[in-house]
Write a protein that holds these residues in place. Structure first.
Motif, PDB file in Angstrom:
ATOM      1  N   LEU A  23       0.797  -1.231   0.000  1.00 15.94           N
ATOM      2  CA  LEU A  23       0.000   0.000   0.000  1.00 15.94           C
ATOM      3  C   LEU A  23       0.829   1.281   0.000  1.00 15.94           C
ATOM      4  CD1 LEU A  23      -2.883  -0.919   2.490  1.00 15.94           C
ATOM      5  CD2 LEU A  23      -2.716  -1.318   0.021  1.00 15.94           C
ATOM      6  N   ALA A  24       2.085   1.200   0.469  1.00 15.33           N
ATOM      7  CA  ALA A  24       2.875   2.434   0.572  1.00 15.33           C
ATOM      8  C   ALA A  24       4.324   2.261   0.162  1.00 15.33           C
ATOM      9  CB  ALA A  24       2.805   2.966   2.011  1.00 15.33           C
ATOM     10  N   GLY A  25       4.723   1.079  -0.293  1.00 13.15           N
ATOM     11  CA  GLY A  25       6.107   0.853  -0.662  1.00 13.15           C
ATOM     12  C   GLY A  25       7.050   0.854   0.525  1.00 13.15           C
ATOM     13  N   ASP A  26       6.523   0.620   1.721  1.00 15.08           N
ATOM     14  CA  ASP A  26       7.308   0.641   2.950  1.00 15.08           C
ATOM     15  C   ASP A  26       7.575  -0.796   3.388  1.00 15.08           C
ATOM     16  OD1 ASP A  26       8.491   1.015   5.372  1.00 15.08           O
ATOM     17  OD2 ASP A  26       6.837   2.135   6.287  1.00 15.08           O
ATOM     18  N   ARG A  27       8.788  -1.258   3.200  1.00 11.56           N
ATOM     19  CA  ARG A  27       9.124  -2.626   3.530  1.00 11.56           C
ATOM     20  C   ARG A  27       9.463  -2.809   4.995  1.00 11.56           C
ATOM     21  NH1 ARG A  27      13.421  -4.538  -0.198  1.00 11.56           N
ATOM     22  NH2 ARG A  27      13.395  -6.354   1.165  1.00 11.56           N
ATOM     23  N   ASP A  28       9.548  -1.720   5.752  1.00 12.34           N
ATOM     24  CA  ASP A  28       9.887  -1.790   7.173  1.00 12.34           C
ATOM     25  C   ASP A  28       8.706  -1.409   8.058  1.00 12.34           C
ATOM     26  OD1 ASP A  28      12.619  -2.520   6.709  1.00 12.34           O
ATOM     27  OD2 ASP A  28      13.005  -0.435   6.140  1.00 12.34           O
ATOM     28  N   ALA A  29       7.497  -1.479   7.518  1.00 10.39           N
ATOM     29  CA  ALA A  29       6.312  -1.075   8.280  1.00 10.39           C
ATOM     30  C   ALA A  29       6.121  -1.976   9.498  1.00 10.39           C
ATOM     31  CB  ALA A  29       5.076  -1.124   7.385  1.00 10.39           C
ATOM     32  N   ASP A  30       5.639  -1.387  10.594  1.00 13.52           N
ATOM     33  CA  ASP A  30       5.306  -2.147  11.792  1.00 13.52           C
ATOM     34  C   ASP A  30       3.791  -2.172  11.962  1.00 13.52           C
ATOM     35  OD1 ASP A  30       4.719   0.419  12.565  1.00 13.52           O
ATOM     36  OD2 ASP A  30       6.326   0.567  14.064  1.00 13.52           O
ATOM     37  N   ASP A  31       3.318  -2.663  13.103  1.00 13.69           N
ATOM     38  CA  ASP A  31       1.875  -2.764  13.322  1.00 13.69           C
ATOM     39  C   ASP A  31       1.190  -1.405  13.280  1.00 13.69           C
ATOM     40  OD1 ASP A  31       1.621  -5.536  13.563  1.00 13.69           O
ATOM     41  OD2 ASP A  31       2.201  -5.507  15.665  1.00 13.69           O
ATOM     42  N   THR A  32       1.838  -0.384  13.830  1.00 16.84           N
ATOM     43  CA  THR A  32       1.238   0.955  13.843  1.00 16.84           C
ATOM     44  C   THR A  32       1.026   1.461  12.424  1.00 16.84           C
ATOM     45  OG1 THR A  32       2.302   1.441  15.964  1.00 16.84           O
ATOM     46  CG2 THR A  32       1.507   3.308  14.673  1.00 16.84           C
TER      47      THR A  32
END
Length: 338
Positions: free
Chosen positions: A285-294
């Motif tokens: 959804l955002a190209g963020d491979r380091d996303a966490d639960d938040t």
């Protein structure tokens, strides 16, 4: 001399040098199945709907046949039962064996998503919209059973999926019972998971041999002691049921979500605390491979008002959009060999 003496019984030499009589196998009588036909509203993909109930490719309680049918063995409130589900044309045929046959057939529509409302979902992202378009037969199953999802979910805590699937397979085959009907016979029979009392009587060394540490084993033992009360949470709303499950020591938000998604068919109970899901959702959804639960919950917020965050996450997983691996796989440690 023939016929003067009774045939000698078949024996097996023991480790200590003695002999133990081996009884001849008794052929199982397979009775005719009880059947039910149901016509779903709209497309239905059996593999997508029932796939979350499968715990690994060698799950002894689940089988996907080459003819497209799905077999499921489970322990119902009425006893062990085996269900075969097949789709032909626009209708679904269910065949069931065992004491739990009527229970399984009564709940066949809910198992196949009759209580689910895919029309309430409105995609907010292109990748989610494409995944829904490509998978029109996706519905969320509702099993109406808690323990059969809770125990394997506890086994999956803090270990690799391979380790958890192996433990589930070994414990069910060793302490369960053959599935009623034709699925319980043959070269690769299916099995029904052990009854709560049987789980409670599994020796500590058998948990160890299956690779299950004391913490997870203790959580399962606490759960089976209150099995009847746990099964009653299926009559409660999903959020309230999760709260009651988390009262049990060793059951946290990750485990309760994994259970309620299956037992209730809860479309909004998204899994938090997962090792991979936040990164997959963040990447898609955002190209963020380091996303966490938040970050994941923030990205799924557009679906919260619809009560559809879990469905959105399922569609993202089905889209196949995952970030490339940058770290080695988590090492597999078999404590049963220690």
């Amino acid at each position: 001399m023939a016929g003067r003496f009774a045939p000698r019984p078949v024996t097996r030499t023991t480790v200590r040098g003695g002999e133990v009589t081996v009884s001849a196998p008794v052929p199982r009588q397979t009775s005719a199945p009880r059947t039910r036909t149901w016509v779903p509203e709209g497309p239905l993909d059996l593999g997508l709907v029932l796939g979350p109930l499968r715990r690994g490719p060698a799950d002894p309680m689940f089988r996907a046949a080459r003819d497209g049918s799905v077999w499921r063995a489970c322990r119902t409130p009425a006893g062990p039962g085996t269900l075969r589900v097949s789709a032909r044309g626009g209708e679904v045929c269910g065949e069931a064996w065992g004491p739990g046959a009527e229970w399984l057939l009564d709940r066949l529509p809910e198992l196949l998503g009759a209580a689910d409302d895919p029309g309430a979902f409105e995609p907010r992202h292109r990748i989610v919209a494409l995944a829904r378009h490509r998978r029109p037969g996706l519905r969320l199953t509702r099993t109406g059973l808690v323990l059969e999802s809770l125990i394997p979910s506890v086994l999956e805590q803090k270990v690799t999926t391979d380790e958890a699937y192996r433990a589930w397979r070994l414990l069910v085959r060793r302490f369960g019972e053959p599935a009623p009907g034709p699925a319980g016979t043959g070269e690769h029979p299916m099995w029904v998971m052990p009854a709560p009392r049987t789980w409670a009587l599994i020796p500590s060394w058998e948990w160890h041999r299956a690779g299950v540490d004391d913490k997870r084993a203790s959580t399962i033992l606490r759960a089976v002691r209150v099995a009847a009360r746990l099964e009653r949470v299926t009559a409660l709303p999903a959020a309230e049921a999760r709260g009651l499950l988390e009262v049990l020591p060793g059951v946290g938000p990750w485990t309760s979500a994994e259970v309620i998604q299956r037992s209730h068919g809860a479309a909004d109970e998204v899994t938090v605390g997962d090792l991979h899901l936040p990164r997959i959702v963040g990447w898609a959804l955002a190209g963020d491979r380091d996303a966490d639960d938040t970050v994941m919950l923030r990205l799924l917020e557009p679906y919260a008002s619809q009560g559809q965050r879990h469905r959105a996450a399922r569609l993202i997983l089905l889209s196949g959009s995952v970030p490339g691996r940058r770290k080695p796989k988590m090492p597999r440690v078999d404590i049963g060999r220690l």
